[in-house]
Scaffold this motif. Sequence first.
Motif, PDB file in Angstrom:
ATOM      1  N   SER A   1     -23.835  38.653 -31.815  1.00  0.00           N
ATOM      2  CA  SER A   1     -25.248  39.262 -31.420  1.00  0.00           C
ATOM      3  C   SER A   1     -25.441  38.981 -29.933  1.00  0.00           C
ATOM      4  N   GLU A   2     -26.300  37.489 -30.287  1.00  0.00           N
ATOM      5  CA  GLU A   2     -26.345  37.244 -29.482  1.00  0.00           C
ATOM      6  C   GLU A   2     -25.429  37.111 -27.687  1.00  0.00           C
ATOM      7  N   ALA A   3     -24.487  37.034 -27.839  1.00  0.00           N
ATOM      8  CA  ALA A   3     -23.418  36.832 -26.668  1.00  0.00           C
ATOM      9  C   ALA A   3     -23.318  38.313 -26.356  1.00  0.00           C
ATOM     10  N   GLY A   4     -23.378  39.185 -27.340  1.00  0.00           N
ATOM     11  CA  GLY A   4     -23.154  40.883 -27.119  1.00  0.00           C
ATOM     12  C   GLY A   4     -21.916  41.727 -27.399  1.00  0.00           C
ATOM     13  N   VAL A   5     -21.102  41.329 -28.223  1.00  0.00           N
ATOM     14  CA  VAL A   5     -20.079  41.232 -28.620  1.00  0.00           C
ATOM     15  C   VAL A   5     -20.009  42.497 -29.944  1.00  0.00           C
ATOM     16  N   PRO A   6     -19.380  43.594 -30.019  1.00  0.00           N
ATOM     17  CA  PRO A   6     -20.126  44.410 -31.185  1.00  0.00           C
ATOM     18  C   PRO A   6     -19.604  44.392 -32.399  1.00  0.00           C
ATOM     19  N   VAL A   7     -20.096  44.258 -33.463  1.00  0.00           N
ATOM     20  CA  VAL A   7     -19.149  44.435 -34.339  1.00  0.00           C
ATOM     21  C   VAL A   7     -19.282  45.287 -35.298  1.00  0.00           C
ATOM     22  N   THR A   8     -18.580  45.633 -36.019  1.00  0.00           N
ATOM     23  CA  THR A   8     -18.042  46.592 -36.765  1.00  0.00           C
ATOM     24  C   THR A   8     -17.959  46.201 -38.478  1.00  0.00           C
ATOM     25  N   LEU A   9     -18.076  46.512 -39.597  1.00  0.00           N
ATOM     26  CA  LEU A   9     -18.146  46.160 -41.234  1.00  0.00           C
ATOM     27  C   LEU A   9     -16.930  47.834 -40.901  1.00  0.00           C
ATOM     28  N   GLY A  10     -16.260  46.897 -42.155  1.00  0.00           N
ATOM     29  CA  GLY A  10     -15.164  48.508 -42.941  1.00  0.00           C
ATOM     30  C   GLY A  10     -15.658  47.974 -44.158  1.00  0.00           C
ATOM     31  N   ASN A  11     -14.481  48.859 -45.198  1.00  0.00           N
ATOM     32  CA  ASN A  11     -14.608  48.767 -46.876  1.00  0.00           C
ATOM     33  C   ASN A  11     -12.939  48.453 -46.596  1.00  0.00           C
ATOM     34  N   ASP A  12     -11.780  48.840 -45.134  1.00  0.00           N
ATOM     35  CA  ASP A  12     -10.583  47.929 -45.709  1.00  0.00           C
ATOM     36  C   ASP A  12     -10.216  48.523 -46.641  1.00  0.00           C
ATOM     37  N   GLY A  13      -9.015  48.344 -47.474  1.00  0.00           N
ATOM     38  CA  GLY A  13      -8.346  49.172 -48.395  1.00  0.00           C
ATOM     39  C   GLY A  13      -9.571  49.383 -49.801  1.00  0.00           C
ATOM     40  N   VAL A  14      -9.713  51.198 -50.161  1.00  0.00           N
ATOM     41  CA  VAL A  14     -10.572  50.820 -51.458  1.00  0.00           C
ATOM     42  C   VAL A  14      -9.332  51.555 -52.624  1.00  0.00           C
ATOM     43  N   ARG A  15      -9.032  50.722 -53.426  1.00  0.00           N
ATOM     44  CA  ARG A  15      -8.681  50.806 -54.867  1.00  0.00           C
ATOM     45  C   ARG A  15      -7.249  51.299 -54.089  1.00  0.00           C
ATOM     46  N   ASP A  16      -6.454  50.652 -53.723  1.00  0.00           N
ATOM     47  CA  ASP A  16      -5.091  50.839 -53.537  1.00  0.00           C
ATOM     48  C   ASP A  16      -3.721  49.649 -54.146  1.00  0.00           C
ATOM     49  N   LEU A  17      -2.733  49.935 -53.524  1.00  0.00           N
ATOM     50  CA  LEU A  17      -1.797  49.282 -53.804  1.00  0.00           C
ATOM     51  C   LEU A  17      -1.788  47.029 -53.928  1.00  0.00           C
ATOM     52  N   TRP A  18      -2.893  46.945 -52.654  1.00  0.00           N
ATOM     53  CA  TRP A  18      -2.922  45.760 -52.548  1.00  0.00           C
ATOM     54  C   TRP A  18      -4.317  45.080 -52.941  1.00  0.00           C
ATOM     55  N   SER A  19      -5.415  46.589 -53.490  1.00  0.00           N
ATOM     56  CA  SER A  19      -6.294  46.210 -54.338  1.00  0.00           C
ATOM     57  C   SER A  19      -7.366  46.966 -54.700  1.00  0.00           C
ATOM     58  N   PRO A  20      -7.532  46.265 -56.329  1.00  0.00           N
ATOM     59  CA  PRO A  20      -7.992  47.330 -57.153  1.00  0.00           C
ATOM     60  C   PRO A  20      -9.873  47.845 -56.264  1.00  0.00           C
ATOM     61  N   PHE A  21      -9.812  46.645 -56.204  1.00  0.00           N
ATOM     62  CA  PHE A  21     -11.685  47.174 -55.750  1.00  0.00           C
ATOM     63  C   PHE A  21     -11.861  48.005 -54.325  1.00  0.00           C
ATOM     64  N   GLY A  22     -13.651  47.568 -54.564  1.00  0.00           N
ATOM     65  CA  GLY A  22     -14.245  49.226 -52.902  1.00  0.00           C
ATOM     66  C   GLY A  22     -14.477  50.344 -53.944  1.00  0.00           C
ATOM     67  N   THR A  23     -14.989  50.740 -53.405  1.00  0.00           N
ATOM     68  CA  THR A  23     -15.752  52.466 -53.743  1.00  0.00           C
ATOM     69  C   THR A  23     -15.985  52.957 -52.417  1.00  0.00           C
ATOM     70  N   GLY A  24     -15.440  52.457 -51.064  1.00  0.00           N
ATOM     71  CA  GLY A  24     -16.310  53.520 -49.873  1.00  0.00           C
ATOM     72  C   GLY A  24     -17.240  53.212 -49.953  1.00  0.00           C
ATOM     73  N   ASP A  25     -18.428  52.108 -50.295  1.00  0.00           N
ATOM     74  CA  ASP A  25     -20.033  52.340 -50.069  1.00  0.00           C
ATOM     75  C   ASP A  25     -20.216  51.562 -49.124  1.00  0.00           C
ATOM     76  N   MET A  26     -20.946  51.785 -47.643  1.00  0.00           N
ATOM     77  CA  MET A  26     -20.558  50.889 -46.679  1.00  0.00           C
ATOM     78  C   MET A  26     -22.091  49.956 -46.758  1.00  0.00           C
ATOM     79  N   LEU A  27     -23.215  50.452 -47.804  1.00  0.00           N
ATOM     80  CA  LEU A  27     -24.511  49.614 -48.180  1.00  0.00           C
ATOM     81  C   LEU A  27     -23.961  47.713 -48.795  1.00  0.00           C
TER      82      LEU A  27
END
Lengths: 404, 404
Positions: A296-322
């Motif tokens: 943030s101090e350097a001014g590099v934008p950061v975005t968060l994401g949920n990645d895969g949600v319940r797929d063949l990579w991982s059973p976790f996740g719900t899609g909730d960004m909070l």
Amino acid sequence: MSELLLRDARIQGHEGPVDLLIRDGRIAELRELRELREPRESPESGGDGRHGVEELGGKLVLPGLVDGHAHLDKSLWGGPWVPHDAAPGLMGKIRNGQERRPEFGVPNADFVTALLENMTACGTTHVRSHVDVDPLVGLGSVEAVREAVERHGGRITAELVAFPQAGMLISPGTEALLEEALKAGVETIGGLDPAGVDRDPVRHLDAVFALAERYGAGVDVHLHDGGTLGAWQFELIIERTRVLGLGGKVTISHAFALADADPDTRDRLISGLAGAGIALASVAPNRGLLPLRRLSEAGVPVTLGNDGVRDLWSPFGTGDMLERAMFQAKGTGPRDEDIELALDAATYGGARALALPDYGLTVGDHADLVVVDARNAAEAVCVRPRRSLVVKSGRIVARDGDLV
Amino acid sequence: MSELLLRDARIQGHEGPVDLLIRDGRIAELRELRELREPRESPESGGDGRHGVEELGGKLVLPGLVDGHAHLDKSLWGGPWVPHDAAPGLMGKIRNGQERRPEFGVPNADFVTALLENMTACGTTHVRSHVDVDPLVGLGSVEAVREAVERHGGRITAELVAFPQAGMLISPGTEALLEEALKAGVETIGGLDPAGVDRDPVRHLDAVFALAERYGAGVDVHLHDGGTLGAWQFELIIERTRVLGLGGKVTISHAFALADADPDTRDRLISGLAGAGIALASVAPNRGLLPLRRLSEAGVPVTLGNDGVRDLWSPFGTGDMLERAMFQAKGTGPRDEDIELALDAATYGGARALALPDYGLTVGDHADLVVVDARNAAEAVCVRPRRSLVVKSGRIVARDGDLV
């Protein structure tokens, strides 16, 4: 003309409660409490406008949540429960995803639609989704995701990344398919571990950036490669972004090498990212969290994401960004200002990384927002209450945790 | 006589759906679908019994969630939002908690009650709470928690641990207060980093175990001390548990040394715990997760807990044990059997660690249970849907995420 008035809202940066008038999909007015008139069906509107008033009772209004790193096409949401059975490691997951995809009818517009519905219920109004492009699936995943987004009827806007999940150079035919995807209007070209997976980082990145230049596309490179190998590939990406003048259009996803780096290397890489105008995307994993404060101090934008949600990579996740912001904040700090930085990456930071125009809570911005029963941003992240109201382009799309 | 019939329930271990009849607070019958008669007001019941039928539509029934490591007395839930402001490290948090407690009126039975209500809404039916005992607060925290549990009217049963949060030997007067707490009926005596905080591990543990023996109390020692120092204190606790025959009544909380240990040391410690009948409690932190598979194979009971929820130590937490199980599973493995082990630590494992009698979902067990819209245990942990129904001692105490 459609109007929606949100009464008695709490908005960060405003001392007291405010009223917020939305007109034709944008924030039209923002005033001290009770200063705005209620929308009325006017004779000249011809009776076809939608009008409404929502009493928020002092609840917190946040700009719509931005999911900057999703894999919508892979999801089994709304489908069968598939016990995880991949071999360990990145290559095990890649192979598992490729091989078992047909068994469950993935990609499947029904699953993607079901996931989009849950994301809307959780307050996400925009998503960047990587979509597998490979010789087996061709552009089938792109089509499934586009169909689902279409069906979801404007409740979430989506940007797609043509993503060589099975590698590009090691998977002959993929490069041509990626180009086809861009020709078909996919906005962004993806890359994947130019060294670790694709085995030839210079040729990989040259090909990805050449496609971006040719089609005016953005670039988003998955870089799981850590340590000095990952750090060196940061340099390759920074060089190409500078030379081609693609600042503001390039993202490095995961970027684990930054978490691995010694302080000097980290500062050098961050300064290179800032100078070149490169954003970072993270899914807030247990290990490999991005140093949000320094970025943030350097001014590099950061975005968060949920990645895969319940797929063949991982059973976790719900899609909730909070929830994703909470994962980040649990690792990067319990102070309100740390938690706010995590939420920023799920809102304003995501919008900066993805170059979303007119994003925010000021007059003239798109009326994409989410209402939560919390007193401030930190409480919203810590408690993650049911979303009271979700508005996309001025329209109420979810209420009390359920899709409208 | 009160009766409650749960129709069309999915219970792990049963092939098809079952009906479950609850009578007078216990599971009275468990049969194939539609074999059980509906409860009726019988003439001899005098009309004072409660009777009901709930159609579960194939939803999953889990035994009531067990929170095996809480700090109810510290919570600000339902109170003001207090931005986190402690100095880093364990001692910073201890000092912050002690010094700022009076500023917010902590301990406060209102906050504790509010937190208990949320825990009930999330499906917790039993909690073990550490409660600060020190010369400043005296037994005030014990009284506040007892008052809140009383007010909560049997929706959650609670076991208290008299906990020397500010140290015992380094905080003169504490040992006498701990004894007073035991005399006043507090069930368990706590310890805290006998070396790292209290500076004299042998005297600390001798005092704690002596009190346990004298009052027939259980023992639960917070052991943040890691590495070889922590491992050595495992040995001290194992020795004392064996010599005093306190197997089944002793817990080591956090137990970070186990995550730090090399494989040989880890196996030796686990074997010592199993032999002595010692349980472990964890709050599933980002780092320092317990190796559930090995502990399960060795027969060491593990309980999970939410730790402090929104207090002067941390702003995070909600009291949801399914979320806590998710934190654990995210670290220890994505396979269904790994996720089930994490959920076990929030249910059966917790009941074993805390020696809860007649816990479970078989005939004769206490009717403490939670209903979730999930197809199996792994999905329940990954999705954590609103709890459809929570039953404590045969009585419906929450529905659709809200307290009844």
